[in-house]
Design a protein around this motif. Structure first.
Motif, PDB file in Angstrom:
ATOM      1  N   GLU A 185      89.672  42.905 -18.500  1.00 57.54           N
ATOM      2  CA  GLU A 185      88.428  43.806 -18.612  1.00 57.54           C
ATOM      3  C   GLU A 185      88.117  43.899 -20.005  1.00 57.54           C
ATOM      4  O   GLU A 185      88.963  44.125 -20.713  1.00 57.54           O
ATOM      5  CB  GLU A 185      88.503  44.995 -17.870  1.00 57.54           C
ATOM      6  N   LYS A 186      86.805  43.942 -20.520  1.00 58.42           N
ATOM      7  CA  LYS A 186      86.208  44.307 -21.892  1.00 58.42           C
ATOM      8  C   LYS A 186      85.355  45.304 -21.580  1.00 58.42           C
ATOM      9  O   LYS A 186      84.445  45.460 -20.638  1.00 58.42           O
ATOM     10  CB  LYS A 186      85.468  42.839 -22.444  1.00 58.42           C
ATOM     11  N   ILE A 187      85.713  46.471 -22.260  1.00 61.64           N
ATOM     12  CA  ILE A 187      85.113  47.628 -22.104  1.00 61.64           C
ATOM     13  C   ILE A 187      84.166  48.086 -23.434  1.00 61.64           C
ATOM     14  O   ILE A 187      84.696  47.882 -24.569  1.00 61.64           O
ATOM     15  CB  ILE A 187      85.974  48.653 -21.582  1.00 61.64           C
ATOM     16  N   ARG A 188      82.902  48.499 -23.181  1.00 59.95           N
ATOM     17  CA  ARG A 188      81.969  48.987 -24.381  1.00 59.95           C
ATOM     18  C   ARG A 188      81.398  50.007 -23.855  1.00 59.95           C
ATOM     19  O   ARG A 188      81.328  50.228 -22.634  1.00 59.95           O
ATOM     20  CB  ARG A 188      81.302  47.928 -24.828  1.00 59.95           C
ATOM     21  N   ALA A 189      80.680  50.884 -24.934  1.00 56.59           N
ATOM     22  CA  ALA A 189      79.702  52.079 -24.609  1.00 56.59           C
ATOM     23  C   ALA A 189      78.459  51.363 -24.762  1.00 56.59           C
ATOM     24  O   ALA A 189      78.292  51.048 -25.785  1.00 56.59           O
ATOM     25  CB  ALA A 189      80.267  53.203 -25.569  1.00 56.59           C
ATOM     26  N   VAL A 190      77.378  51.731 -23.755  1.00 53.07           N
ATOM     27  CA  VAL A 190      76.399  51.189 -23.985  1.00 53.07           C
ATOM     28  C   VAL A 190      75.249  52.310 -23.330  1.00 53.07           C
ATOM     29  O   VAL A 190      75.589  53.167 -22.909  1.00 53.07           O
ATOM     30  CB  VAL A 190      76.085  49.797 -23.151  1.00 53.07           C
TER      31      VAL A 190
ATOM     32  N   LEU B 296      79.744  53.326 -19.468  1.00 52.61           N
ATOM     33  CA  LEU B 296      80.825  52.433 -19.851  1.00 52.61           C
ATOM     34  C   LEU B 296      80.255  51.113 -19.265  1.00 52.61           C
ATOM     35  O   LEU B 296      80.057  50.774 -18.073  1.00 52.61           O
ATOM     36  CB  LEU B 296      82.159  52.757 -19.187  1.00 52.61           C
TER      37      LEU B 296
ATOM     38  N   TYR C 119      87.712  56.479 -17.124  1.00 48.62           N
ATOM     39  CA  TYR C 119      88.608  55.118 -16.712  1.00 48.62           C
ATOM     40  C   TYR C 119      90.060  55.518 -17.128  1.00 48.62           C
ATOM     41  O   TYR C 119      90.289  56.012 -18.341  1.00 48.62           O
ATOM     42  CB  TYR C 119      87.718  54.099 -17.681  1.00 48.62           C
TER      43      TYR C 119
ATOM     44  N   ILE D 192      89.145  57.385 -20.804  1.00 50.90           N
ATOM     45  CA  ILE D 192      88.149  56.695 -21.514  1.00 50.90           C
ATOM     46  C   ILE D 192      86.809  56.962 -20.744  1.00 50.90           C
ATOM     47  O   ILE D 192      86.564  57.279 -19.637  1.00 50.90           O
ATOM     48  CB  ILE D 192      88.282  55.206 -21.285  1.00 50.90           C
TER      49      ILE D 192
ATOM     50  N   ALA E 107      82.317  57.267 -22.047  1.00 51.04           N
ATOM     51  CA  ALA E 107      81.218  56.861 -22.772  1.00 51.04           C
ATOM     52  C   ALA E 107      80.669  58.229 -23.378  1.00 51.04           C
ATOM     53  O   ALA E 107      80.197  58.868 -22.581  1.00 51.04           O
ATOM     54  CB  ALA E 107      80.401  55.832 -22.199  1.00 51.04           C
TER      55      ALA E 107
ATOM     56  N   PRO F  57      76.031  54.945 -28.626  1.00 54.84           N
ATOM     57  CA  PRO F  57      77.113  55.290 -27.536  1.00 54.84           C
ATOM     58  C   PRO F  57      78.594  54.586 -28.201  1.00 54.84           C
ATOM     59  O   PRO F  57      78.509  53.496 -28.669  1.00 54.84           O
ATOM     60  CB  PRO F  57      76.534  54.567 -26.221  1.00 54.84           C
TER      61      PRO F  57
ATOM     62  N   LEU G 292      83.039  54.772 -27.460  1.00 49.25           N
ATOM     63  CA  LEU G 292      84.026  54.987 -26.277  1.00 49.25           C
ATOM     64  C   LEU G 292      84.925  56.198 -26.954  1.00 49.25           C
ATOM     65  O   LEU G 292      85.148  56.423 -28.095  1.00 49.25           O
ATOM     66  CB  LEU G 292      84.993  53.787 -26.611  1.00 49.25           C
TER      67      LEU G 292
ATOM     68  N   THR H  92      81.779  50.299 -30.394  1.00 50.08           N
ATOM     69  CA  THR H  92      81.948  48.948 -29.753  1.00 50.08           C
ATOM     70  C   THR H  92      80.843  48.199 -29.967  1.00 50.08           C
ATOM     71  O   THR H  92      80.605  47.218 -29.090  1.00 50.08           O
ATOM     72  CB  THR H  92      82.008  49.308 -28.235  1.00 50.08           C
TER      73      THR H  92
ATOM     74  N   HIS I  36      85.814  45.513 -28.960  1.00 50.43           N
ATOM     75  CA  HIS I  36      85.805  46.113 -27.569  1.00 50.43           C
ATOM     76  C   HIS I  36      87.073  46.352 -26.994  1.00 50.43           C
ATOM     77  O   HIS I  36      88.096  45.883 -27.751  1.00 50.43           O
ATOM     78  CB  HIS I  36      85.155  44.953 -26.369  1.00 50.43           C
ATOM     79  N   TYR I  37      87.177  47.348 -26.011  1.00 47.09           N
ATOM     80  CA  TYR I  37      88.644  47.769 -25.729  1.00 47.09           C
ATOM     81  C   TYR I  37      88.904  46.513 -24.480  1.00 47.09           C
ATOM     82  O   TYR I  37      88.366  46.336 -23.227  1.00 47.09           O
ATOM     83  CB  TYR I  37      88.315  49.127 -24.993  1.00 47.09           C
TER      84      TYR I  37
ATOM     85  N   ASN J  41      91.719  45.164 -21.365  1.00 48.23           N
ATOM     86  CA  ASN J  41      92.376  45.812 -20.696  1.00 48.23           C
ATOM     87  C   ASN J  41      92.706  44.468 -19.778  1.00 48.23           C
ATOM     88  O   ASN J  41      91.954  43.812 -19.085  1.00 48.23           O
ATOM     89  CB  ASN J  41      92.151  46.801 -19.944  1.00 48.23           C
TER      90      ASN J  41
END
Lengths: 251, 251
Positions: A194-199, A218, A246, B196, B198, B216, B218, B241, B245-246, B248
DNA sequence: CAGTGGTCTAGACCACCAA
DNA sequence: TGGTGGTCTAGACCACTGC
């Protein structure tokens, strides 16, 4: 095999690794289905002509990778997303107030927003190891907890393995989607990244999640793989994190 | 020990688990320091009066938990955040364009914004298993990549184990902060969990990260533990971000 | 070369489960 | 009771490292 070709390859493969590969092949070929027991260690040992200890070490690694589950006194079983204690193995969103502490988000109401066949765009094709324009199945849905829309996700599946998947079959299915992929299409998801960003959401996305366009969310982009690291699903999720978070454990 | 007290306790502990506990005790007591070798398997076997295979299985589990590192032909070494191949083991933020593919975010410029002693608030105390009002050390810093402020983090440490930690010593230290905790204070972080979300930044936070208050971000809240699951650090990070990116991996 | 971890075997016994 | 996985042992040999 020929040590001349690959300089960085360890020109040596332990027996138990070879056994592991053989078992993996049988798993991939569907010789034993998810939930079913695989042959006992003694039987596999005699089949492959090695000692029980060697088979044991091979199965140890398969169990560590969640491909197989050992149950003392009963046998070793092909892992499944269905009856598994940890349902929703790949969903790491948990309620902020998790009284039970087991990370169980509770029952979710699922709403299929859209489900149609289309053609892979360049980025979808890259993620799924297809060619741009190949047939894909595209699904959009909303997950709600306690009546509160929480997850909006859009997912793409390669068209060929999932022939016959319709919105109705999705709606009718109870339980994890990955369990349906197993029993209905013989596709077992084994690993994901998984690639996680804030949007911030687009207006239509905000509407579906019942939040304003200024609500940070997220963005979770997941690629799920089946055996042999073959990508079989691209999933883009938007998670509300006002009542959930998360959760990630760093060993 | 007494099977009457705990009904749900498995009234049975394999030998290798007991050996694992003994080795763990020695690690915690500092009998072998990070980076140093622990005694050979044969030596440990004779010390504890068990076979080499039993010691082996104990060490296997310690190695799986990243507490110890095996090196064939050389020995088994206490894991460390310093010389470890994977520096910044707990930092999962990677550049979007990761050419090398190794998840190495490259060199970071570190700026200490603040470093002072204070008293634990209720929530900080709960996270660190202290009492509200206990002495804590509070640090705020910014990490920048290629001149671009990317991470703003605030962290709290229990005052007692980190007596003598100052802004100057933080500034002078090269390399991971967790490596300093090991060599300077004998505190080794072993495990961590992150929550985590946002969020949108407060004005001061936005200024430090050079973004608008509508960007936004993280929010990553981490509790890091030392041996015996003892919490030793609370860290609240804000990650940009837009270029990272985070990442996982879900096994 | 000696010492380390890594593999493989064979066999004994234990804990758990189902019939 | 018999079959399964789980533990423990003893010993042989292999692969890697450093002297």
């Amino acid at each position: 095999m020929t040590p001349a070709a690959e300089p960085t390859t360890p020109s040596f493969s332990p027996l138990y690794q070879q056994i592991k590969s053989l078992i993996l092949q049988s798993l991939h070929a569907g010789e034993w289905k998810p939930g079913e027991p695989i042959p006992s260690e003694i039987e596999l040992a005699s089949r492959y002509g090695v000692s029980q200890g060697t088979v044991r070490k091979a199965i140890d690694e398969l169990a560590a990778g969640n491909l197989v589950v050992r149950r003392q006194g009963k046998g070793t079983f092909v892992a499944t997303h269905a009856e598994q204690h940890v349902q929703y193995r790949f969903l790491k969103l948990v309620p902020d107030l998790d009284q039970a502490g087991d990370g169980d988000p509770g029952p979710a109401e699922r709403t299929i927003v859209d489900c149609r066949r289309s053609r892979a765009s360049a980025d979808v094709a890259r993620a799924l190891a297809l060619r741009a324009g190949d047939a894909v199945l595209q699904v959009q849905r909303v997950l709600s907890y306690a009546g509160r829309p929480t997850i909006l996700e859009e997912l793409w599946l390669p068209g060929t393995p999932f022939k016959g998947l319709t919105a109705d079959r999705l709606r009718d299915w109870q339980g994890p989607m990955y369990a349906m992929f197993e029993t209905e299409f013989g596709v077992r998801m084994v690993r994901a990244e998984e690639k996680i960003r804030a949007v911030l959401p687009q207006p239509e996305q905000a509407a579906l999640l019942q939040v304003t366009a200024q609500t940070p969310l997220l963005s979770v982009e997941r690629v799920a793989h089946t055996y042999h690291d073959q990508p079989m699903e691209l999933r883009r999720g938007l998670y509300r994190t006002d009542a959930h978070h998360y959760r990630n454990d760093l060993g």
